[in-house]
Scaffold this motif. Structure first.
Motif, PDB file in Angstrom:
ATOM      1  N   ASP A   1      45.305  25.821  45.200  1.00 36.45           N
ATOM      2  CA  ASP A   1      45.738  25.091  44.007  1.00 36.45           C
ATOM      3  C   ASP A   1      44.586  25.014  43.012  1.00 36.45           C
ATOM      4  OD1 ASP A   1      48.299  24.560  45.019  1.00 36.45           O
ATOM      5  OD2 ASP A   1      47.569  22.807  46.118  1.00 36.45           O
ATOM      6  N   TRP A   2      44.886  25.332  41.742  1.00 40.63           N
ATOM      7  CA  TRP A   2      43.864  25.350  40.707  1.00 40.63           C
ATOM      8  C   TRP A   2      44.168  24.273  39.666  1.00 40.63           C
ATOM      9  CZ3 TRP A   2      40.071  29.096  41.379  1.00 40.63           C
ATOM     10  CH2 TRP A   2      40.365  30.122  42.256  1.00 40.63           C
ATOM     11  N   CYS A  57      45.043  50.637  31.295  1.00 41.39           N
ATOM     12  CA  CYS A  57      44.466  49.322  31.592  1.00 41.39           C
ATOM     13  C   CYS A  57      43.739  49.339  32.939  1.00 41.39           C
ATOM     14  CB  CYS A  57      45.566  48.261  31.576  1.00 41.39           C
ATOM     15  SG  CYS A  57      44.957  46.589  31.911  1.00 41.39           S
ATOM     16  N   GLY A  58      44.509  49.329  34.033  1.00 34.07           N
ATOM     17  CA  GLY A  58      43.895  49.437  35.348  1.00 34.07           C
ATOM     18  C   GLY A  58      43.220  48.167  35.829  1.00 34.07           C
ATOM     19  N   ARG A  59      43.690  47.023  35.383  1.00 33.28           N
ATOM     20  CA  ARG A  59      43.187  45.764  35.920  1.00 33.28           C
ATOM     21  C   ARG A  59      44.283  44.704  35.778  1.00 33.28           C
ATOM     22  NH1 ARG A  59      40.770  45.395  30.676  1.00 33.28           N
ATOM     23  NH2 ARG A  59      41.056  43.331  29.734  1.00 33.28           N
ATOM     24  N   ILE A  60      44.148  43.629  36.541  1.00 30.78           N
ATOM     25  CA  ILE A  60      45.116  42.532  36.455  1.00 30.78           C
ATOM     26  C   ILE A  60      44.690  41.616  35.315  1.00 30.78           C
ATOM     27  CG2 ILE A  60      46.083  40.547  37.659  1.00 30.78           C
ATOM     28  CD1 ILE A  60      45.614  42.053  40.288  1.00 30.78           C
ATOM     29  N   VAL A  61      45.485  41.575  34.262  1.00 23.43           N
ATOM     30  CA  VAL A  61      45.169  40.766  33.081  1.00 23.43           C
ATOM     31  C   VAL A  61      45.602  39.336  33.335  1.00 23.43           C
ATOM     32  CG1 VAL A  61      45.592  40.456  30.619  1.00 23.43           C
ATOM     33  CG2 VAL A  61      45.375  42.759  31.569  1.00 23.43           C
ATOM     34  N   LYS A  62      44.663  38.404  33.331  1.00 24.68           N
ATOM     35  CA  LYS A  62      44.947  37.013  33.687  1.00 24.68           C
ATOM     36  C   LYS A  62      44.982  36.110  32.452  1.00 24.68           C
ATOM     37  CE  LYS A  62      43.364  37.149  38.467  1.00 24.68           C
ATOM     38  NZ  LYS A  62      42.515  36.468  39.479  1.00 24.68           N
ATOM     39  N   THR A  63      45.953  36.340  31.622  1.00 19.67           N
ATOM     40  CA  THR A  63      46.081  35.533  30.403  1.00 19.67           C
ATOM     41  C   THR A  63      46.423  34.086  30.733  1.00 19.67           C
ATOM     42  OG1 THR A  63      46.891  37.522  29.303  1.00 19.67           O
ATOM     43  CG2 THR A  63      47.170  35.447  28.139  1.00 19.67           C
ATOM     44  N   GLU A  67      45.721  32.275  33.427  1.00 19.27           N
ATOM     45  CA  GLU A  67      44.571  31.553  33.967  1.00 19.27           C
ATOM     46  C   GLU A  67      43.531  31.250  32.893  1.00 19.27           C
ATOM     47  OE1 GLU A  67      46.114  34.159  37.379  1.00 19.27           O
ATOM     48  OE2 GLU A  67      46.106  34.106  35.183  1.00 19.27           O
ATOM     49  N   ARG A  68      43.255  32.227  32.063  1.00 15.90           N
ATOM     50  CA  ARG A  68      42.255  32.006  31.015  1.00 15.90           C
ATOM     51  C   ARG A  68      42.737  30.984  29.992  1.00 15.90           C
ATOM     52  NH1 ARG A  68      38.174  36.026  30.536  1.00 15.90           N
ATOM     53  NH2 ARG A  68      38.250  37.474  32.286  1.00 15.90           N
ATOM     54  N   ALA A  77      39.124  31.668  38.798  1.00 13.39           N
ATOM     55  CA  ALA A  77      40.499  32.189  38.715  1.00 13.39           C
ATOM     56  C   ALA A  77      40.659  33.199  37.600  1.00 13.39           C
ATOM     57  CB  ALA A  77      41.481  31.034  38.510  1.00 13.39           C
ATOM     58  N   TRP A  78      39.666  33.300  36.731  1.00  9.14           N
ATOM     59  CA  TRP A  78      39.756  34.217  35.587  1.00  9.14           C
ATOM     60  C   TRP A  78      39.406  35.657  35.955  1.00  9.14           C
ATOM     61  CZ3 TRP A  78      37.189  31.505  30.760  1.00  9.14           C
ATOM     62  CH2 TRP A  78      37.749  30.231  30.591  1.00  9.14           C
TER      63      TRP A  78
END
Length: 632
Positions: A335-336, A461-467, A469-470, A478-479
């Motif tokens: 949990d965050w 892209c090739g990455r998990i974009v964590k919009t 979380e940011r 978590a970012w």
């Protein structure tokens, strides 16, 4: 038409161009000479992110090449300040000439000296090209005069030089000095850079990506490899609601709404009014709009993820993982804490359904994107001149990655239900991207445009974009955005060579050229990877990245001697250049030296020239031995 008839027709057409043996012989000699000239100079740039002013200056100073050539020619005859003044005149001729007139420096002697210096510089830069190519590069209004001046040669009586001086004196006397200086400046910059590669991400973050597009539309020779930010705008222009919401969110987040409202006449008023009413707890209208469009975006993204289990993005479904009383979100097994859980339009029992008001706002935005004529023109331009990847003169250009698995092999992925990997996967993604805009714009293709923007196995892209979380999670742990295994294996030479072989590039002097991930020079990172086989040229052209990278972008230069990298310092602005003769400071580093000088015969266009020579030799044989009309 069978092959024999087609071949006969082809030689008839060729004969119309070269109607005699002498014509054929002359053209063969010309083409053979071209093959033995040095290849043209290529410049590679990436991740421009709307930084038009800095981009325009780098094109004007040719990534520092103009200053290098001026110093080489005139270091012993001109002071450093005089050389800087000349460079500024070449970069911004119209503005600098106006300042010169105001200062009263524009005497006939000044014009004569300045024109002679610029002609010498143009001569040096034109030496590696044919006279015909140089003539085509000249502004039409002055092509004849420029051709004469650039090819004047001294003789015993100095007749050519006298003729040369008379031309210049006449130009000055007729008040044509300014226009001729502008024409020379255009020619110098065009000769310095034969071809320009933009390896992705023209859009987002910076203020004017639209102005960069307009400038490129008038450029003489270039190509574009799409980045994930470009494909995002392409998807929005095709009608993808997720792409529309993401473009708007990015613009609001970076306080860059002008590019939408003024650049493309896309009104954000429906969003703003909705946000002020529903998210009234936020005093800042921009913050309210950001909250409103973010919630809309995460709802739309959730719908796409549920429609496409093959994307394997279930861990991005976070709206239904929020614990409102604890003010946390459950993700990655824990949990965050969240900054806020004040989401008035989210129904915890049905979190991914838009409210009627949200649907209306999104529909207005989508229609505005579809109806923007200027955006449509720019997106068609990206499709016409761009691609997912490009093989050019033994280099492989793409923005992001070739998806790999944990074992360093190309990952098998499904596009349109078909399994593919490596080059086949790149080709398949481009087919879908083109279908999304030019086809029937089916929902599946539009969804894939969004996946190409942010998918962990997207080649752009090739990455998990964590919009999410940011935006809302307080803990920066978590970012962190996990990357595709390509970015690990590209450090190894064997993996880079495997990628190059996949695209038919086998030579020792072949390279992969990427953008996308900023090189953190300030932390000791290097742009050259894979034992020299891969070069990442994202050095932080965008101001938002420059504190992270420690520099302000790269230009990779590939000339006939090899590859060198120019690392740039932040641009202080056009006014600094004009008033102080300042420049964007750049440092040159040789990356790879060619085993022998690279000639036109070694470049891609050399193959086409050799084929032309072979056809002309066959035409000459026909002329000498048989009747073209009677040939079967």
């Amino acid at each position: 038409m069978d092959q024999t008839d087609a071949k006969t027709k082809y030689f008839h057409l060729l004969a119309a161009q070269y109607p005699s043996v002498q014509d054929v012989c002359t053209e063969i000699i010309n083409l053979q000479a071209i093959l033995n000239l040095p290849k043209g100079t290529e410049h590679f740039m990436s991740d421009l992110h709307g930084e038009y002013e800095a981009f325009y200056h780098i094109l004007n100073n040719c990534s520092g090449v103009v200053r290098e050539k001026v110093d080489l020619l005139f270091a012993s005859t001109m002071s450093e300040s005089e050389r800087s003044e000349l460079c500024t005149l070449i970069y911004y001729p119209r503005e600098k000439l106006k300042m010169t007139r105001v200062d009263g420096k524009n005497s006939p002697a000044w014009y004569r000296f300045t024109l002679q210096c610029m002609i010498e510089l143009a001569k040096m830069l034109s030496s590696k090209y044919t006279r015909s190519k140089v003539r085509k590069a000249m502004p039409k209004a002055y092509a004849y005069i420029l051709d004469e001046l650039l090819h004047a040669q001294p003789d015993e009586d100095n007749n050519q030089l006298v003729y040369h001086d008379k031309i210049i004196d006449t130009l000055i006397g007729l008040g044509g000095g300014d226009a001729f200086i502008e024409a020379l400046a255009v020619l110098i910059k065009r000769l310095a850079v034969d071809h320009l590669h933009i390896v992705g991400d023209i859009f987002d973050r910076g203020p004017r990506p639209d102005t960069i597009i307009e400038f490129l539309m008038g450029h003489h020779s270039f190509d574009i490899e799409w980045g994930n930010h470009d494909i995002l705008w392409m998807g929005a222009a095709a009608g993808s609601e997720a792409c529309v919401a993401t473009v708007v969110r990015n613009s609001v987040s970076h306080h860059n709404m002008d590019v939408l409202e003024r650049g493309y006449a896309i009104s954000l008023r429906p969003l703003t009014l909705f946000a002020q009413r529903v998210y009234s707890a936020y005093d800042d209208p921009n913050e309210a709009a950001l909250q409103a469009i973010s919630v809309i975006l995460f709802k739309i993204e959730g719908q796409i993820i549920k429609r496409h289990p093959e994307y394997h993005m279930e861990d991005r479904l976070l709206l239904d993982k929020i614990h409102y009383e604890a003010k946390t979100v459950h993700a990655y097994g824990k949990d965050w804490p969240m900054r806020t859980v004040d989401f008035p339009t989210v129904d915890p029992k049905d979190p991914y359904t838009l409210t009627p008001e949200e649907q209306a706002v999104l529909a207005d935005l989508k229609n505005a994107f579809l109806e923007s004529e200027r955006l449509a023109r720019h997106i068609r331009f990206l499709y016409e001149t761009g691609s997912v990847y490009l093989c050019f003169n033994q280099n492989l250009l793409f923005h992001g990655c070739i998806p790999m698995n944990e074992h360093g092999q190309f990952e098998t992925l499904f596009v349109d239900g078909n399994a593919c990997k490596g080059k086949a996967y790149m080709d398949a993604t481009e087919r879908v991207a083109r279908r999304a805009y030019f086809g029937d714009r089916d929902q599946s293709s539009l969804d894939f445009m969004w996946y190409l923007w942010c998918g962990s196995k997207s080649p752009l892209c090739g990455r998990i974009v964590k919009t999410f979380e940011r935006m809302w999670v307080t803990d920066r742990e978590a970012w962190v955005e996990p990357q595709n295994d390509y970015y690990v294996y590209c450090q190894q030479k064997a993996s880079c060579r495997m990628v190059l072989r996949e695209f038919g590039l086998f030579g020792d002097f072949c390279h992969i050229i990427n953008g996308h991930l900023p090189v953190k020079v300030i932390r000791g990172e290097r742009p050259v990877k894979g034992g020299g086989a891969l070069i990442t040229i994202d050095g932080g052209f965008c101001r938002a990245y420059q504190k992270t990278t420690g520099i302000a972008g790269y230009t990779l230069i590939f000339n006939s001697h090899g590859l060198r990298l120019m690392s740039h310092q932040p641009f202080k602005g056009k006014e600094h250049v004009l008033h102080e003769n300042g420049d964007m400071q750049s440092q040159s580093e040789v990356i790879a030296t060619a085993p022998k000088r690279v000639l036109v015969m070694d470049a891609d266009n050399g193959h086409a020239i050799r084929e032309r020579i072979a056809d002309l030799k066959e035409l000459m044989r026909i002329y000498q031995t048989e009747d073209l009309d009677g040939r079967v």
